[in-house]
Design an enzyme around this catalytic site. Structure first.
Site, mmCIF file in Angstrom:
data_model
loop_
_atom_site.group_PDB
_atom_site.id
_atom_site.type_symbol
_atom_site.label_atom_id
_atom_site.label_comp_id
_atom_site.label_asym_id
_atom_site.label_seq_id
_atom_site.Cartn_x
_atom_site.Cartn_y
_atom_site.Cartn_z
ATOM 1 N N LYS A 281 89.813 93.327 48.399
ATOM 2 C CA LYS A 281 89.934 92.479 49.581
ATOM 3 C C LYS A 281 90.546 93.224 50.765
ATOM 4 O O LYS A 281 90.337 92.842 51.913
ATOM 5 C CB LYS A 281 90.705 91.209 49.240
ATOM 6 C CG LYS A 281 89.899 90.358 48.263
ATOM 7 C CD LYS A 281 90.420 88.985 48.053
ATOM 8 C CE LYS A 281 89.447 88.120 47.273
ATOM 9 N NZ LYS A 281 89.384 88.456 45.830
HETATM 10 C C1 PLP Z 1 88.452 88.017 44.998
HETATM 11 C C2 PLP Z 1 88.175 88.845 43.814
HETATM 12 C C3 PLP Z 1 86.948 88.770 43.155
HETATM 13 C C4 PLP Z 1 85.866 87.793 43.552
HETATM 14 O O1 PLP Z 1 85.342 88.053 44.814
HETATM 15 P P1 PLP Z 1 84.556 86.896 45.579
HETATM 16 O O2 PLP Z 1 84.218 87.461 46.892
HETATM 17 O O3 PLP Z 1 85.512 85.756 45.660
HETATM 18 O O4 PLP Z 1 83.382 86.579 44.743
HETATM 19 C C5 PLP Z 1 86.738 89.629 42.083
HETATM 20 N N1 PLP Z 1 87.687 90.488 41.673
HETATM 21 C C6 PLP Z 1 88.874 90.576 42.270
HETATM 22 C C7 PLP Z 1 89.878 91.530 41.761
HETATM 23 C C8 PLP Z 1 89.155 89.765 43.382
HETATM 24 O O5 PLP Z 1 90.338 89.860 43.979
#
Ligand code: PLP
Length: 459
Positions: free
Chosen positions: A110
């Site tokens: 993220k």
């Molecule tokens: C947020 C997240 C996901 C999922 O991503 P999305 O965009 O919500 O589908 C997968 N793995 C990790 C470690 C995350 O932080």
């Protein structure tokens, strides 16, 4: 480039306004009016670019109302905070490619989007002489990445709701040890969906949203999706030869995989997008059989994907419904009334031509972590392991698969240890959090109480 809403009730706006709007004022999600098409020649040229230069090439197609020099500077600064020369390196282990997206400040993918969004917000607020109160819900990673993206920034306060005791301990510490005045952590006694519902309902309270200049950092913000499109192109460009490839994407809120869908629509040679979920499998059920019916959220070893209502799914539905907002509105009315959306055979045919899916349980996830470590010495985090399990079991025709590695294994040390029998080595950034002072407000899942708290603390 102009932007519209999936619900069809906003006048077209530019990129800067789209970023500042977050959720569209008609309750829909923002999308570009058209999708730029990238030809083979450009793809080849792009495969020689550094990550920040590629990011600039892609993002500038969509963000044409920011002067190019400014945009370049914002992008360069956002990726300077990553601790790897390649920003998102592509490696190969055991016949599958792994795209490491966790080299940012909070060691989860993220950061890729939020480092940019934080800098964009700061830039746009300064330009407009405005302040903003960021409000977001997190199942763990979004919150810490968002806080890392805006801590200490002028003109921004951030309020992050996380489900009390349902994030990993390290994730909680990554958020609550940030003591900057502009950072407000709220632990809600409920699930991530409870947090998300409260956030959504406060955003839908338009007078409140306006008075407090609420801004979103959830994956509903268009700039986040856009920033994530970049690494699909980057990974493809790092393959030893140009080829059609499948991406295995561990999915929660459908943000990451939607970025892959856009990359495919832009012309990147993606064979299939493999949508991998944990036991919260509404999305993989949808792809496999068209069954899009809400279940209860269950807690798993991959908590960042413990989601039923994936907010970005609406963006995909817009395209699936041939860009017809009235069909999107009808679908969400149907969901509200019956707890499900029913799709036609023709729609499902289209879905299955674009996506593969799998739902991976705890035992399979832990076994994948264990066997991958045994065979390659490489430690997967439990989210990444969900995608890797999908890649190994669903892509059996010998074609190339790139698995998105969404978090550093040390962020989910307990689950990793359950798989491998030993805790993953703790990187120094995480080890340093142990024993630091924390600040956090624990609250009931009570919209009014949380609203009052915001009114009290907001600038
Ligand atoms: C947020 C997240 C996901 C999922 O991503 P999305 O965009 O919500 O589908 C997968 N793995 C990790 C470690 C995350 O932080």
């Amino acid at each position: 480039m102009k932007y519209i809403s999936t619900r069809g009730n906003i006048a077209p706006i530019g990129f800067k306004d789209a970023v500042m709007m977050g959720l569209a004022t008609d309750g829909g999600l923002i999308l570009p009016e058209s999708i730029p098409q990238i030809d083979r020649e450009t793809l080849t040229a792009w495969s020689k670019l550094s990550y920040p230069d590629l990011a600039f090439s892609i993002i500038s197609l969509f963000a044409d109302d920011i002067p190019k020099e400014d945009l370049k500077e914002l992008i360069d600064r956002s990726y300077a905070s990553f601790d790897h020369d390649e920003t998102t390196p592509l490696i190969k282990k055991n016949g599958v490619y792994i795209l490491e997206l966790f080299h940012g400040p909070t060691l989860a993918f993220k950061d890729v989007a939020l480092q940019l969004l934080g800098n964009l917000f700061e830039y746009l607020l300064k330009e407009r002489g405005q302040k903003m109160n960021i409000l977001g819900a997190t199942s763990g990673d979004t919150g810490s990445a968002a806080i890392a993206a805006v801590r200490g920034k002028k003109n921004i306060d951030i309020f992050i709701l996380h489900p009390h005791l349902k994030t990993s301990p390290i994730q909680a510490r990554q958020m609550t040890t940030v003591l900057d005045d502009n950072v407000h952590n709220i632990a809600v006694k409920g699930t991530f969906d409870d947090c998300q519902e409260i956030v959504k309902s406060l955003f839908n309270d338009l007078p409140f949203k306006e008075k407090y200049a609420l801004g979103a950092v959830n994956s509903i913000n268009w700039a986040r999706v856009l920033a994530q499109v970049v690494y699909y192109f980057y990974a493809w460009g790092r393959l030893p030869q140009p080829q059609e490839v499948t991406f295995a994407v561990p999915t929660g809120n459908f943000g990451d995989i939607f970025a892959g869908y856009l990359a495919k629509r832009m012309g990147l040679p993606i064979k299939k997008l493999l949508l991998a979920t944990n036991e919260n499998n509404i999305l993989s059920r949808f792809v496999a059989s068209g069954d899009y019916s809400l279940g209860e959220v269950v807690q798993t070893v991959s908590p960042s994907m413990d989601i039923q209502l994936a907010s970005n799914f609406e963006r995909y539905l817009f395209y699936l419904f041939d860009a017809k907002p009235e069909r999107v509105r009808a679908a969400f009315d149907e969901l509200r009334q019956t707890g499900r959306i029913v799709f036609s055979a023709k729609e499902m045919e289209r879905v299955q031509s674009e996506f593969l899916s799998c739902s991976v349980g705890e035992r399979e996830t832990l076994e994948t972590i264990a066997s991958f470590c045994r065979e390659t010495g490489y430690i997967l985090d439990p989210h990444t392991a969900v995608g890797v399990h999908g890649a190994i079991t669903r892509v059996t025709d010998g074609s190339s698969v790139i698995c998105l590695a969404t978090a550093h294994p040390a962020k989910f040390g307990e689950a990793v240890e359950k798989g491998t029998g030993f805790p993953p080595p703790l990187p120094s950034q995480l080890a340093a959090l142990e024993g630091l002072a924390t600040r956090c407000e624990v609250m009931d899942p009570d919209r009014e109480q949380i609203k009052r708290y915001l009114q009290e603390k907001a600038r």
